[in-house]
Design an enzyme around this catalytic site. Sequence first.
Site, PDB file in Angstrom:
ATOM      1  N   SER A  74     -18.437 -52.623 -82.462  1.00  0.00           N
ATOM      2  CA  SER A  74     -18.924 -51.263 -82.722  1.00  0.00           C
ATOM      3  C   SER A  74     -19.704 -51.108 -84.024  1.00  0.00           C
ATOM      4  CB  SER A  74     -17.771 -50.259 -82.693  1.00  0.00           C
ATOM      5  OG  SER A  74     -16.938 -50.426 -83.812  1.00  0.00           O
ATOM      6  N   LYS A  78     -15.598 -47.400 -88.843  1.00  0.00           N
ATOM      7  CA  LYS A  78     -16.805 -46.625 -88.520  1.00  0.00           C
ATOM      8  C   LYS A  78     -17.451 -46.179 -89.820  1.00  0.00           C
ATOM      9  CE  LYS A  78     -15.670 -46.639 -84.128  1.00  0.00           C
ATOM     10  NZ  LYS A  78     -16.068 -47.777 -83.371  1.00  0.00           N
TER      11      LYS A  78
END
Length: 186
Positions: free
Chosen positions: A51, A90
């Site tokens: 990710s 993230k």
Amino acid sequence: MEWKFRELFDARFRELFVKKFGKNIFRLGRIIIVLVLLSLFFQFSIVPSESMVPTIQVKDYLLIYTKSDYKRGDIISFKLPINEKESYLKRIIGLPGDTVEVKKGSVYVNDVALKENYLNEKPTYTYPKTKVPAGCYFVLGDNRNNSYDSHSWGFVKRDEIHGKVVAVLLPFQRFHLVHNELDRNE
């Protein structure tokens, strides 16, 4: 009858022990003190998913600073709000009070498109204009179209954050400090 420590080992034994191991014991003690101090301020983590590609790769071993203030562009480690057994990485996009929106291949914060030179590809999805609640952050993966992030499940609360990624430690050929790329673009 009880033995006292001094009675178990005579002076000759104690002298030989210190001569052979004394310096190493002090070195070991210093190493233990350094590791304890490091554990108060840092955590380590291994990246499980793609990710954050291209910024961070799968199986990178990361150093995470746990005593930090967070700003837009920082890469953070946090407990996933819908499954607190999992930790995710993230990039912070929206701060408390910001409005965020994803449209036409760009991310907008407070109606201004972000310059995101670290992405491989622009997002192909849309996300409606939304205000980030107090005490929360809006986070997205750098691999925008292959990231399970705030556009899917919502916001990250401040108390769910473990810390800020400060370095990729391993593999050695990828060792580098992780900089806030949004600060560099502004």
